[in-house]
Design an enzyme around this catalytic site. Structure first.
Site, short mmCIF file in Angstrom:
data_model
loop_
_atom_site.label_atom_id
_atom_site.label_comp_id
_atom_site.label_asym_id
_atom_site.label_seq_id
_atom_site.Cartn_x
_atom_site.Cartn_y
_atom_site.Cartn_z
N ASN A 142 12.43 6.21 7.52
CA ASN A 142 12.70 4.84 8.33
C ASN A 142 11.81 3.97 8.35
O ASN A 142 10.87 4.14 8.19
CB ASN A 142 13.18 5.70 9.69
CG ASN A 142 14.31 6.51 9.77
OD1 ASN A 142 15.05 6.44 9.09
ND2 ASN A 142 14.18 7.81 10.55
N LYS A 160 0.88 -1.05 -0.05
CA LYS A 160 -0.22 0.01 0.22
C LYS A 160 0.97 1.22 0.02
O LYS A 160 1.75 1.58 0.88
CB LYS A 160 -0.82 0.02 1.32
CG LYS A 160 -2.01 -0.88 1.26
CD LYS A 160 -3.27 -0.70 0.28
CE LYS A 160 -4.00 0.67 0.60
NZ LYS A 160 -4.61 0.32 1.69
N HIS A 161 0.59 2.25 -1.10
CA HIS A 161 1.66 3.35 -0.98
C HIS A 161 2.99 3.01 -1.07
O HIS A 161 3.65 3.98 -0.11
CB HIS A 161 1.01 4.25 -0.13
CG HIS A 161 -0.46 4.83 -0.25
ND1 HIS A 161 -0.90 5.44 -1.27
CD2 HIS A 161 -1.66 4.45 0.36
CE1 HIS A 161 -2.12 5.63 -1.37
NE2 HIS A 161 -2.62 5.16 -0.52
N HIS A 188 14.05 5.50 -0.55
CA HIS A 188 13.27 6.46 -0.66
C HIS A 188 12.85 6.76 -2.13
O HIS A 188 13.56 6.29 -3.24
CB HIS A 188 14.08 7.95 -0.14
CG HIS A 188 14.52 7.94 1.31
ND1 HIS A 188 13.38 8.38 2.08
CD2 HIS A 188 15.63 7.60 1.95
CE1 HIS A 188 13.90 8.44 3.42
NE2 HIS A 188 15.17 7.66 3.27
#
Length: 391
Positions: free
Chosen positions: A231, A68-69, A391
């Protein structure tokens, strides 16, 4: 023939038009077998596929992820599930292939978060897995191939609009990857480090005993973190992730979030939860939300009324002491972190959740303080020497 580009309805948001994915070199390794994928769907699909492919390669077992996302809500491998797990998550008579068991584990790590997930499976999707997926609210799936009967089942989801992607399992991207942010191009070497038992050799605690089951679960946690927005911290147990703390600004927030999810996973198998008197006709999602509120503490009056409406009679809530007594049975949990622990507070919180095995890069000026904390609890901790920021 595979296309060189796929035009998308829009990007992250409906006003971000035009949008597409394309290959700068040759054709795309993707084939759309059904539906119309979106921008975020494809981000989830490509991250999730890398995760399950790497996990299958590392452990030689079918692997599944529920995304999810652009972070995994759950990850699992194709080990059998016990009776309590089945009663908690799959009470119906249902034959589970190893691949289906992997997805059941992934989906049930955090059922509330996985609602409307993107699925990745590491092997050819069989009928057992397809039938399991058909029961769940999901946006789409990526896998290397599909059995014909399984594909027909998946095509019926979402009124025929369920997104089904096939990816070439032999595809390897270039070693150097780029991305644009605010008109500026970033370039770096792709994160292609192999996560396997070679990273678990440096045991830094007094307790040096790291059994095969712990090494397996630490590998699951580390590979999960490699594709989780940083993180991040991941708890793993019995062949699956049971709590992922993603995208937090401080390490202790990651640990608290992941620990709370892990505790919820254990508590869902408490006899009191397994025997909750649900009203007839509730959807699976409604049951999941009701259990989530039943297990939470300090609800406001509206939340109290909401969860109580789902039962034929209001069940007695588990007391904090009853929860602690149940959780005290589980003392073999593994924990991994994508970067070093800066303070011992992470270890203290992990101990409350039954963590016995920890993998982290090491490298903090307070490493010895963290090692000492592990020694106080009799934990085993390894320093991998590898940071896994994503990221």
């Amino acid at each position: 023939m595979k296309p060189q580009e796929i035009i998308l309805r829009y990007g992250n948001n409906p006003h971000q038009i035009p949008a597409r994915i394309y290959s700068k070199e040759g054709v795309l390794p993707l084939t759309v077998l059904n539906g119309s994928p979106g921008y975020i769907n494809l981000l989830d699909a490509l991250n999730a596929w890398q995760l399950v492919r790497e996990l299958d390669e590392a452990l030689a077992l079918p692997a599944a992820a529920s995304f999810k996302h652009v972070s995994p809500a759950g990850v699992g491998i194709g080990l059998p599930v016990n009776a309590a797990f089945r009663q908690a998550y799959l009470p119906e008579e249902f034959e589970l292939s190893p691949l289906a068991a992997a997805y059941l584990r992934a989906r049930c790590a955090d059922r509330v978060a996985s609602f409307g997930d993107w699925i990745a499976l590491s092997r050819t999707v069989d009928l057992s897995a397809a039938r399991l997926i058909a029961r769940e609210v999901s946006d789409g799936i990526i896998a290397p191939a599909y059995e014909p009967e399984a594909l027909e089942v998946l095509k019926t989801k979402k009124k025929g609009n369920y997104v089904v992607l096939a990816i070439d399992p032999e595809y390897e991207p270039r070693e150097i990857e780029t991305r644009d942010v605010f008109g500026i191009t970033f370039e770096q070497k792709r994160n292609n480090i192999k996560i396997n038992e070679s990273l678990l050799q440096k045991v830094v605690t007094a307790n040096q005993d790291l059994p095969a089951s712990a090494r397996r679960d630490l590998i699951i946690a580390l590979i999960t973190l490699k594709y989780t927005q940083s993180n991040s911290v991941c708890f793993a147990y019995d062949g699956q992730a049971i709590g992922v703390g993603a995208g937090q600004q401080s390490r202790i927030l990651c640990t608290r979030l992941a620990a709370a999810k892990a505790e919820n996973w254990f508590l869902r198998q408490h006899p009191a939860v397994l025997n909750l008197p649900f009203k007839e006709g509730l959807s699976r999602a409604e049951r999941d939300n009701a259990v989530d509120l039943y297990l939470r503490e300090n609800l406001n009056p509206i939340e109290e009324q909401f969860w109580q409406k789902n039962f034929t009679q209001v069940p007695t809530r588990l007391s904090p002491a009853e929860k602690r007594a149940w959780l005290a049975q589980f003392r073999e949990t593994a924990l991994a972190s994508d970067a070093f622990f800066p303070f011992r507070d992470n270890i203290d919180r992990a101990a409350d959740c039954g963590v016995k095995y920890i993998a982290q890069p090491g490298g903090s000026i307070r490493d010895q303080e963290v090692i000492d904390a592990c020694n106080e609890y009799g934990m085993v901790m390894v320093f991998t020497g590898v940071r896994l920021f994503h990221h």
